[in-house]
Design an enzyme around this catalytic site. Structure first.
Site, mmCIF file in Angstrom:
data_model
loop_
_atom_site.group_PDB
_atom_site.id
_atom_site.type_symbol
_atom_site.label_atom_id
_atom_site.label_comp_id
_atom_site.label_asym_id
_atom_site.label_seq_id
_atom_site.Cartn_x
_atom_site.Cartn_y
_atom_site.Cartn_z
ATOM 1 N N HIS A 1 0.822 -1.213 0.000
ATOM 2 C CA HIS A 1 0.000 0.000 0.000
ATOM 3 C C HIS A 1 0.860 1.269 0.000
ATOM 4 O O HIS A 1 0.395 2.335 0.396
ATOM 5 C CB HIS A 1 -0.926 -0.003 1.212
ATOM 6 C CG HIS A 1 -1.894 -1.146 1.236
ATOM 7 N ND1 HIS A 1 -3.204 -1.037 0.822
ATOM 8 C CD2 HIS A 1 -1.728 -2.447 1.602
ATOM 9 C CE1 HIS A 1 -3.813 -2.210 0.948
ATOM 10 N NE2 HIS A 1 -2.928 -3.080 1.419
ATOM 11 N N HIS B 1 -8.215 -7.251 -0.107
ATOM 12 C CA HIS B 1 -7.753 -6.432 1.015
ATOM 13 C C HIS B 1 -8.677 -6.565 2.223
ATOM 14 O O HIS B 1 -8.219 -6.588 3.367
ATOM 15 C CB HIS B 1 -7.668 -4.973 0.552
ATOM 16 C CG HIS B 1 -7.140 -4.004 1.557
ATOM 17 N ND1 HIS B 1 -6.248 -4.351 2.544
ATOM 18 C CD2 HIS B 1 -7.382 -2.665 1.727
ATOM 19 C CE1 HIS B 1 -5.950 -3.293 3.280
ATOM 20 N NE2 HIS B 1 -6.635 -2.262 2.813
ATOM 21 N N HIS C 1 -14.457 0.855 2.806
ATOM 22 C CA HIS C 1 -13.670 -0.250 2.249
ATOM 23 C C HIS C 1 -14.476 -1.547 2.205
ATOM 24 O O HIS C 1 -14.467 -2.263 1.193
ATOM 25 C CB HIS C 1 -12.391 -0.460 3.064
ATOM 26 C CG HIS C 1 -11.259 0.437 2.692
ATOM 27 N ND1 HIS C 1 -11.202 1.753 3.081
ATOM 28 C CD2 HIS C 1 -10.146 0.221 1.945
ATOM 29 C CE1 HIS C 1 -10.089 2.299 2.616
ATOM 30 N NE2 HIS C 1 -9.438 1.392 1.915
#
Length: 210
Positions: A45, A55, A161
């Site tokens: 990252h 991820h 996310h």
């Protein structure tokens, strides 16, 4: 055509999340070796990078299996420099990005926190509602000009996310958009092919054609 390189330079003193990159000199001409050789230690990252679904989702697509058709193609740079908190769905709609497949959010981060060498206490990120709107719009890639697209208020729950990567939406982070006007471009984003990885640093450019 005009090419904008929106990739952050990678070096040991750069803005980072976690450990900074480390560089070891393995061989050097100055020391009488046949060539200059360095070894770098850095995370997936580091700098401008792409988060793959793996991820946040076990068993999901890793970075080396992400289709290039998602990473290369038309993209919109949205002017969100007036947003002072989290980016909401209404901000994206006002920026005129409805219907776009790849969206890069240019915020006040580009001229502020992205230029620092230490992580800022706060930055402009994406709200959970905006993430859900992007999923409903069938966006394939969303990018932002900071270490993370997550709101600084949600770096424990990581709501954006979870939603985006769970829906297969790729996330481009640390895109340097300071010199890029809002508008339509061709995105070329090529993450390093790290087998089975959750993310990878990527040389990323925007092409403006006459």
């Amino acid at each position: 055509m005009k090419i904008y390189d929106i990739t952050l330079p990678i070096h040991p003193k750069m803005l980072h999340w976690g450990r900074r990159p480390e560089v070891e000199i393995v061989e050097s001409l100055a020391n009488g070796d046949a060539s200059n050789v360095t070894r770098w230690r850095l995370g997936a990252h580091t700098g401008t990078h792409v988060d793959a679904p793996a991820h946040f989702v076990d068993g999901a697509t890793p970075i080396d299996e992400v289709p290039l058709t998602t990473l290369v193609g038309p993209a919109v740079v949205a002017d969100l420099t007036g947003v002072t908190g989290d980016i909401e769905a209404a901000d994206l709609i006002a920026a005129g990005v409805a219907g776009a497949d790849r969206i890069l959010c240019k915020t006040s981060n580009s001229a502020g926190p992205l230029r620092e060498t230490e992580r800022a206490p706060q930055w402009v990120g994406l709200s959970p509602g905006a993430a859900q709107w992007l999923i409903e719009q069938r966006v394939s890639l969303i990018g932002i000009d900071y270490l993370t697209i997550e709101s600084h208020r949600r770096t424990e729950s990581w709501d954006a996310h979870h939603s985006l990567l769970g829906a297969g939406v790729l996330i481009l982070e640390n895109a340097d958009l300071a010199a890029v006007p809002a508008g339509n471009y061709e995105l070329v984003c090529l993450p390093t092919k790290l087998v089975g990885a959750d993310a990878a640093f990527a040389r990323t450019i925007l092409i403006e054609r006459a």
